[in-house]
Design an enzyme around this catalytic site. Structure first.
Site, PDB file in Angstrom:
ATOM      1  N   ARG A 186     -11.579  -0.824  14.016  1.00 49.86           N
ATOM      2  CA  ARG A 186     -11.340  -0.163  12.746  1.00 49.86           C
ATOM      3  C   ARG A 186     -12.189  -0.884  11.702  1.00 49.86           C
ATOM      4  O   ARG A 186     -13.386  -0.677  11.667  1.00 49.86           O
ATOM      5  CB  ARG A 186      -9.835  -0.185  12.422  1.00 49.86           C
ATOM      6  CG  ARG A 186      -9.435   0.774  11.332  1.00 49.86           C
ATOM      7  CD  ARG A 186      -7.926   0.861  11.147  1.00 49.86           C
ATOM      8  NE  ARG A 186      -7.346  -0.335  10.546  1.00 49.86           N
ATOM      9  CZ  ARG A 186      -6.089  -0.407  10.115  1.00 49.86           C
ATOM     10  NH1 ARG A 186      -5.281   0.628  10.218  1.00 49.86           N
ATOM     11  NH2 ARG A 186      -5.628  -1.515   9.582  1.00 49.86           N
TER      12      ARG A 186
ATOM     13  N   TYR B 182      13.592  31.428   7.796  1.00 47.05           N
ATOM     14  CA  TYR B 182      12.365  32.040   8.309  1.00 47.05           C
ATOM     15  C   TYR B 182      12.375  32.082   9.833  1.00 47.05           C
ATOM     16  O   TYR B 182      12.876  31.171  10.486  1.00 47.05           O
ATOM     17  CB  TYR B 182      11.150  31.204   7.904  1.00 47.05           C
ATOM     18  CG  TYR B 182      10.749  31.303   6.457  1.00 47.05           C
ATOM     19  CD1 TYR B 182      10.401  32.516   5.885  1.00 47.05           C
ATOM     20  CD2 TYR B 182      10.692  30.160   5.671  1.00 47.05           C
ATOM     21  CE1 TYR B 182      10.004  32.583   4.555  1.00 47.05           C
ATOM     22  CE2 TYR B 182      10.296  30.219   4.345  1.00 47.05           C
ATOM     23  CZ  TYR B 182       9.949  31.435   3.787  1.00 47.05           C
ATOM     24  OH  TYR B 182       9.556  31.500   2.490  1.00 47.05           O
TER      25      TYR B 182
ATOM     26  N   MET C  56       9.837  25.161   3.044  1.00 43.39           N
ATOM     27  CA  MET C  56       9.154  24.142   2.253  1.00 43.39           C
ATOM     28  C   MET C  56      10.099  23.506   1.241  1.00 43.39           C
ATOM     29  O   MET C  56      10.046  22.304   0.990  1.00 43.39           O
ATOM     30  CB  MET C  56       7.969  24.790   1.513  1.00 43.39           C
ATOM     31  CG  MET C  56       7.006  23.816   0.885  1.00 43.39           C
ATOM     32  SD  MET C  56       5.746  24.648  -0.104  1.00 43.39           S
ATOM     33  CE  MET C  56       4.898  25.637   1.107  1.00 43.39           C
TER      34      MET C  56
ATOM     35  N   LYS D 144       0.836  -1.210   0.000  1.00 42.70           N
ATOM     36  CA  LYS D 144       0.000   0.000   0.000  1.00 42.70           C
ATOM     37  C   LYS D 144       0.869   1.259   0.000  1.00 42.70           C
ATOM     38  O   LYS D 144       2.020   1.218   0.437  1.00 42.70           O
ATOM     39  CB  LYS D 144      -0.926  -0.018   1.226  1.00 42.70           C
ATOM     40  CG  LYS D 144      -0.185  -0.019   2.557  1.00 42.70           C
ATOM     41  CD  LYS D 144      -1.123  -0.326   3.724  1.00 42.70           C
ATOM     42  CE  LYS D 144      -0.371  -0.293   5.042  1.00 42.70           C
ATOM     43  NZ  LYS D 144      -1.150  -0.872   6.151  1.00 42.70           N
TER      44      LYS D 144
END
Ligand SMILES: *Cc1c(COP(=O)(O)O)cnc(C)c1O
Length: 377
Positions: free
Chosen positions: A141, A271, A318, A43
């Site tokens: 779940r 930053y 970022m 997955k």
């Protein structure tokens, strides 16, 4: 791979050591009982390593089954001409079930209403389709609660001729920590269902409960198939679970230095003014940031350049981050940087990033974003 560039030219990338991946599969095979069937969980692009590539390696290593979380992931494997059976975890909608029939994908059916609808869809096409049932043994779940399971299984077995109940599964909430009390409670609940099935004369071919933690630490919960997702990637789910000698992480994260800067005392870095130079310094600016999955740290963590640790200075952006290279005698634009993995005698483990990102190693592996190209070596 969808959304992932395989031949990316960006100077920051995820590197997959394919040779080590094959070796890990071999080591796991040698460490597990020969009769035990193995399902490889691929997955989320095999936790960011590339779903198709890991699935094919698992197939070649003799694994019996694959599993993913979404129908799209399953279809991607089929389109890559992987013919191994594929199980989708969780619940599927009616539309998704139609796709399961088209692509021959196994899914879970956990209640009577759904069994009726899916059975009708199979009968309308004149086919018998394999399904599994998930038993909720204590995670709240997916699945049917263990003490309500028997009527659902009896209904599927006796009334749904279009559905073939091929497997029954459950999932551990905590299999990899030292305290196995809850895992054993879940195991005994699952056993209650198995005992009830014996009494009802119902036999289901595949019984599976163990993830990597169970595979390593709970041999009494192996049944006849185990499901592992992280182990062959060379990463352990916890600090205390059993180790397999020689298993090593397959994934590294690397970059090349695009720029070096000289700082004067008083210069601010990044930053938020989290770092101010108190002396002349040299820093490297790296072309990777929290938008790529690196932790959004401030003055915490380090990378490797020239086989040496270089501390992160200031707050990561970022798309960029800065590291102190003042102590390096020989550093140049274009030098290779290791953000996760090994260089020289140094090693940055996914667990180090776990500390800096304050998470678990699963999120570290899957957290490297698709915009980082994958390179297979
Ligand atoms: C993700 C998942 C696994 C694999 O877990 P690992 O700890 O990576 O081995 C197994 N079973 C289910 C149901 C899962 O969702």
């Amino acid at each position: 791979m969808k959304n992932q560039t395989m031949a990316g030219i960006r100077s920051a990338w995820v590197e997959i050591d394919y040779t080590q991946l094959l070796k890990n599969f071999e080591l796991i095979n040698a460490d597990t009982p020969a009769h035990l069937k193995k399902l490889c969980v691929v997955k989320d692009q095999a936790y960011g390593h590339g779903g198709v590539i890991v699935a094919k390696a698992a197939r070649d290593a003799g694994y019996h089954y694959l599993a993913v979380e979404t129908i799209d992931e399953a279809i991607e494997l089929r389109e890559a001409e992987i013919t191994l059976p594929i199980l989708i975890f969780g619940e599927v909608s009616d539309a998704e079930f139609t796709a399961c029939l088209t692509y021959n994908i196994t899914c879970c059916v956990n209640d009577i209403d759904k069994a009726k609808r899916f059975n009708a869809a199979c009968l309308a096409q004149g086919i018998h389709h394999p399904i599994h049932i998930e038993i909720d043994s204590g995670m709240s779940r997916w699945g049917v609660r263990w003490n309500n399971a028997l009527p659902v299984i009896e209904f599927i077995t006796n009334e749904c001729t279009g559905l073939v109940l091929e497997g029954m599964m459950s999932h551990f909430a905590m299999s990899d920590e030292a305290d196995k009390t809850y895992a054993n409670l879940q195991h005994s609940r699952f056993m209650e269902v198995i005992t009830a099935l014996k009494q009802a004369n119902i036999s289901i071919p595949l019984i599976h409960m163990s993830n990597t933690g169970g595979l390593l630490d709970l041999p009494h919960a192996h049944f006849n198939m185990v499901r592992s997702g992280i182990l062959h990637l060379g990463v352990y789910p916890s600090l205390v679970c059993k180790r397999i000698e020689g298993l090593k992480p397959v994934m590294s994260v690397k970059a090349q230095i695009p720029a070096l800067r000289q700082l004067q005392p008083g210069d601010c870095v990044g930053y938020g003014m989290h770092f101010t130079a108190s002396k002349p310094m040299q820093i490297a600016v790296l072309p990777i940031g929290y938008g790529d999955g690196y932790p959004r740290v401030r003055n915490e963590g380090y990378v490797l350049i020239g086989g040496q640790q270089c501390s992160v200075v200031g707050g990561n952006a970022m798309d960029a981050m800065m590291v102190d290279v003042s102590h390096l005698t020989n550093v140049a634009v274009g030098d290779e940087v290791v953000l996760m993995g090994g260089q020289g005698n140094e090693w940055i483990d996914p667990r180090d990033l776990v500390q800096w990102k304050k998470t678990v190693c699963y999120e570290i592996l899957t957290g490297w974003r698709a915009r980082l190209p994958r390179r297979y070596v």
